[in-house]
Design a protein around this motif. Structure first.
Motif, PDB file in Angstrom:
ATOM      1  N   ILE A 107       0.732  -1.236   0.035  1.00 49.29           N
ATOM      2  CA  ILE A 107      -0.010   0.007   0.229  1.00 49.29           C
ATOM      3  C   ILE A 107       0.781   1.193  -0.018  1.00 49.29           C
ATOM      4  O   ILE A 107       0.709   2.250  -0.813  1.00 49.29           O
ATOM      5  CB  ILE A 107      -1.170  -0.103   1.073  1.00 49.29           C
ATOM      6  N   ASN A 108       1.928   1.094   0.771  1.00 50.07           N
ATOM      7  CA  ASN A 108       2.791   2.395   0.834  1.00 50.07           C
ATOM      8  C   ASN A 108       3.554   2.578  -0.562  1.00 50.07           C
ATOM      9  O   ASN A 108       3.758   3.721  -1.134  1.00 50.07           O
ATOM     10  CB  ASN A 108       3.844   2.241   1.876  1.00 50.07           C
ATOM     11  N   HIS A 109       3.957   1.340  -1.160  1.00 49.13           N
ATOM     12  CA  HIS A 109       4.235   1.408  -2.735  1.00 49.13           C
ATOM     13  C   HIS A 109       3.481   2.383  -3.615  1.00 49.13           C
ATOM     14  O   HIS A 109       3.587   3.128  -4.298  1.00 49.13           O
ATOM     15  CB  HIS A 109       4.619   0.124  -3.342  1.00 49.13           C
ATOM     16  N   ALA A 110       1.931   1.794  -3.560  1.00 49.95           N
ATOM     17  CA  ALA A 110       0.937   2.438  -4.315  1.00 49.95           C
ATOM     18  C   ALA A 110       0.673   3.886  -4.020  1.00 49.95           C
ATOM     19  O   ALA A 110       0.420   4.608  -4.801  1.00 49.95           O
ATOM     20  CB  ALA A 110      -0.468   1.733  -3.837  1.00 49.95           C
ATOM     21  N   LYS A 111       0.727   4.155  -2.616  1.00 50.51           N
ATOM     22  CA  LYS A 111       0.660   5.834  -2.332  1.00 50.51           C
ATOM     23  C   LYS A 111       1.603   6.653  -3.112  1.00 50.51           C
ATOM     24  O   LYS A 111       1.084   7.592  -3.496  1.00 50.51           O
ATOM     25  CB  LYS A 111       0.873   5.887  -0.777  1.00 50.51           C
ATOM     26  N   VAL A 112       3.040   5.961  -3.417  1.00 46.92           N
ATOM     27  CA  VAL A 112       3.746   6.934  -4.043  1.00 46.92           C
ATOM     28  C   VAL A 112       3.537   7.067  -5.396  1.00 46.92           C
ATOM     29  O   VAL A 112       3.596   8.033  -6.144  1.00 46.92           O
ATOM     30  CB  VAL A 112       5.208   6.303  -4.118  1.00 46.92           C
ATOM     31  N   LEU A 113       3.062   6.016  -6.025  1.00 44.31           N
ATOM     32  CA  LEU A 113       2.413   5.777  -7.357  1.00 44.31           C
ATOM     33  C   LEU A 113       1.264   6.786  -7.667  1.00 44.31           C
ATOM     34  O   LEU A 113       1.261   7.406  -8.685  1.00 44.31           O
ATOM     35  CB  LEU A 113       2.429   4.382  -7.839  1.00 44.31           C
ATOM     36  N   LEU A 114       0.418   6.778  -6.533  1.00 40.46           N
ATOM     37  CA  LEU A 114      -0.988   7.597  -6.860  1.00 40.46           C
ATOM     38  C   LEU A 114      -0.407   8.867  -6.612  1.00 40.46           C
ATOM     39  O   LEU A 114      -1.117   9.857  -7.348  1.00 40.46           O
ATOM     40  CB  LEU A 114      -1.636   7.180  -5.692  1.00 40.46           C
ATOM     41  N   SER A 115       0.519   9.270  -5.625  1.00 40.82           N
ATOM     42  CA  SER A 115       0.925  10.758  -5.785  1.00 40.82           C
ATOM     43  C   SER A 115       1.757  11.352  -6.768  1.00 40.82           C
ATOM     44  O   SER A 115       1.426  12.518  -7.028  1.00 40.82           O
ATOM     45  CB  SER A 115       1.805  10.885  -4.508  1.00 40.82           C
ATOM     46  N   ASN A 116       2.505  10.534  -7.432  1.00 39.16           N
ATOM     47  CA  ASN A 116       3.597  11.088  -8.309  1.00 39.16           C
ATOM     48  C   ASN A 116       3.304  10.598  -9.646  1.00 39.16           C
ATOM     49  O   ASN A 116       4.173  11.108 -10.557  1.00 39.16           O
ATOM     50  CB  ASN A 116       5.051  10.557  -7.720  1.00 39.16           C
ATOM     51  N   THR A 134      -1.466  -3.571  -9.916  1.00 42.50           N
ATOM     52  CA  THR A 134      -0.814  -4.634 -10.159  1.00 42.50           C
ATOM     53  C   THR A 134       0.773  -4.320 -10.055  1.00 42.50           C
ATOM     54  O   THR A 134       1.711  -5.372  -9.423  1.00 42.50           O
ATOM     55  CB  THR A 134      -0.998  -4.703 -11.972  1.00 42.50           C
ATOM     56  N   ASN A 135       1.087  -3.052  -9.919  1.00 41.81           N
ATOM     57  CA  ASN A 135       2.475  -2.706  -9.932  1.00 41.81           C
ATOM     58  C   ASN A 135       3.008  -2.652  -8.499  1.00 41.81           C
ATOM     59  O   ASN A 135       4.116  -2.670  -8.258  1.00 41.81           O
ATOM     60  CB  ASN A 135       2.712  -1.359 -10.804  1.00 41.81           C
ATOM     61  N   SER A 136       2.048  -2.689  -7.609  1.00 44.33           N
ATOM     62  CA  SER A 136       2.170  -2.650  -5.977  1.00 44.33           C
ATOM     63  C   SER A 136       2.390  -3.992  -5.665  1.00 44.33           C
ATOM     64  O   SER A 136       2.480  -4.374  -4.521  1.00 44.33           O
ATOM     65  CB  SER A 136       1.248  -1.936  -5.398  1.00 44.33           C
ATOM     66  N   GLY A 137       1.759  -4.962  -6.518  1.00 40.27           N
ATOM     67  CA  GLY A 137       1.938  -6.421  -6.082  1.00 40.27           C
ATOM     68  C   GLY A 137       0.688  -7.079  -5.807  1.00 40.27           C
ATOM     69  O   GLY A 137       0.644  -8.258  -5.345  1.00 40.27           O
ATOM     70  N   PHE A 138      -0.464  -6.301  -6.000  1.00 38.53           N
ATOM     71  CA  PHE A 138      -1.746  -7.032  -6.007  1.00 38.53           C
ATOM     72  C   PHE A 138      -2.023  -7.760  -7.230  1.00 38.53           C
ATOM     73  O   PHE A 138      -2.135  -7.247  -8.159  1.00 38.53           O
ATOM     74  CB  PHE A 138      -2.778  -5.975  -5.582  1.00 38.53           C
ATOM     75  N   ARG A 139      -2.601  -8.907  -7.099  1.00 39.24           N
ATOM     76  CA  ARG A 139      -3.107  -9.571  -8.077  1.00 39.24           C
ATOM     77  C   ARG A 139      -4.356  -9.221  -8.746  1.00 39.24           C
ATOM     78  O   ARG A 139      -4.526  -9.222  -9.965  1.00 39.24           O
ATOM     79  CB  ARG A 139      -3.309 -11.070  -7.814  1.00 39.24           C
ATOM     80  N   TYR A 140      -5.290  -8.698  -8.109  1.00 39.26           N
ATOM     81  CA  TYR A 140      -6.434  -8.275  -8.434  1.00 39.26           C
ATOM     82  C   TYR A 140      -6.990  -6.760  -8.123  1.00 39.26           C
ATOM     83  O   TYR A 140      -6.498  -6.537  -6.734  1.00 39.26           O
ATOM     84  CB  TYR A 140      -7.614  -9.255  -7.962  1.00 39.26           C
ATOM     85  N   PRO A 141      -7.173  -5.794  -8.698  1.00 38.49           N
ATOM     86  CA  PRO A 141      -7.612  -4.585  -8.569  1.00 38.49           C
ATOM     87  C   PRO A 141      -8.817  -4.709  -7.389  1.00 38.49           C
ATOM     88  O   PRO A 141      -8.563  -3.774  -6.520  1.00 38.49           O
ATOM     89  CB  PRO A 141      -8.158  -4.018  -9.777  1.00 38.49           C
ATOM     90  N   SER A 142      -9.591  -5.445  -7.295  1.00 39.99           N
ATOM     91  CA  SER A 142     -10.603  -5.367  -6.343  1.00 39.99           C
ATOM     92  C   SER A 142      -9.944  -5.766  -4.752  1.00 39.99           C
ATOM     93  O   SER A 142     -10.339  -5.074  -3.770  1.00 39.99           O
ATOM     94  CB  SER A 142     -11.616  -6.742  -6.585  1.00 39.99           C
TER      95      SER A 142
END
Length: 304
Positions: free
Chosen positions: A248-257, A267-275
């Motif tokens: 989730i912290n990895h995703a926060k960076v991508l969401l912010s930047n 997917t790029n943060s390691g989650f197999r499914y968006p849901s």
């Protein structure tokens, strides 16, 4: 040995992404504050909170697993207090503000990814307290929390978060220490604690990939059940919780930047499914990924 990964045919899935029916981390949601003269500690201690120490006057020397860190008046030090630590020396005139931040609160805040990973991997952050937090502000936070007023307490939480954002905007130093508790401190299995550090390193390097608890355990040649027990006993956080938090912290960076589509960020943060990403993110942060992106953009526009 029961801790060695002996049965490779066992098909265990301990990391089910759909298991997000509650908060990722249990524990206290309240901060705590102190403002006092620091004192020498004969014994090491450790706890789960993120500890912020602001030395307003005097000098102080910490020991982290027998390594020393010195700070002077006007400096701030921050660390995850699962690392065994104690105050080794302090001057008679020292005055220090102490803020203990619950781990679940710290990890819910949209702080820079690099900063969070440094703290979560044993880093002691130190910097000169140039406008980051004043003695008067520290006193006001402590007094406000003693009033136990829900709205004002929530405002103080937001102010502590902004204080950390402000800290991240300055140059700061990082000294890395091992979470390992010395065998003389706790008569623990030294190899076991080294394995926990190896698991942390593996997660730090691979959390954005499709890894499972079995992969983490195999990396240190442990049975998955033993690895989970060892990790939880050491850090008071399960492997699954910690791995999802890092994602989730990895995703926060991508969401912010970035402007990448949210399903790609999942997917790029390691989650197999968006849901499963949406469910985990909402349960952990209290807001959706889109809401987080909008808030982070507002922070960027207005600054701190």
């Amino acid at each position: 040995m029961d801790d060695v990964l002996t049965d490779k045919s066992e098909n265990i899935n301990y990391l089910t992404e759909n298991e997000h029916n509650g908060p990722l981390l249990d524990g206290e949601s309240e901060l705590s504050f102190e403002l006092r003269q620091p004192f020498h500690m004969k014994e090491y201690h450790w706890h789960q909170q993120i500890e912020v120490n602001v030395l307003y006057k005097g000098t102080l020397e910490y020991s982290f697993n027998n390594a020393s860190v010195c700070i002077e008046g006007g400096q701030l030090a921050l660390f995850w207090a699962v690392t065994p630590h104690r105050v080794n020396k302090t001057s008679e005139d020292a005055v220090m503000g102490i803020i203990n931040i619950p781990l679940n609160v710290f990890l819910s805040w949209p702080l820079p990814q690099e900063f969070v990973q440094q703290v979560m991997n044993g880093g002691v952050i130190s910097t000169h307290n140039t406008g980051i937090i004043s003695h008067a502000e520290n006193h006001r936070w402590m007094a406000s929390y003693h009033e136990n007023h829900e709205i004002r307490n929530h405002i103080v939480q937001e102010e502590v978060f902004l204080m950390l954002r402000r800290l991240c905007s300055y140059d700061y130093q990082v000294e890395m220490f091992s979470f390992l508790r010395d065998i003389t401190l706790r008569h623990a299995n030294d190899t076991g604690y080294k394995n926990v550090q190896l698991m942390l390193d593996y997660i730090a390097n691979n959390h954005n990939k499709d890894i499972k608890v079995e992969d983490i355990a195999a990396y240190v040649r442990l049975h998955p059940k033993y690895a989970m027990s060892l990790f939880k006993n050491m850090l008071s956080v399960s492997i699954k919780q910690y791995l999802i938090i890092m994602r989730i912290n990895h995703a926060k960076v991508l969401l912010s930047n970035t402007r990448n589509p949210i399903k790609n960020i999942a997917t790029n943060s390691g989650f197999r499914y968006p849901s499963s990403f949406f469910a985990a993110f909402k349960n952990h942060t209290g807001i959706t990924p889109q809401e987080f992106r909008e808030q982070s953009q507002q922070f960027s526009m207005h600054g701190v």
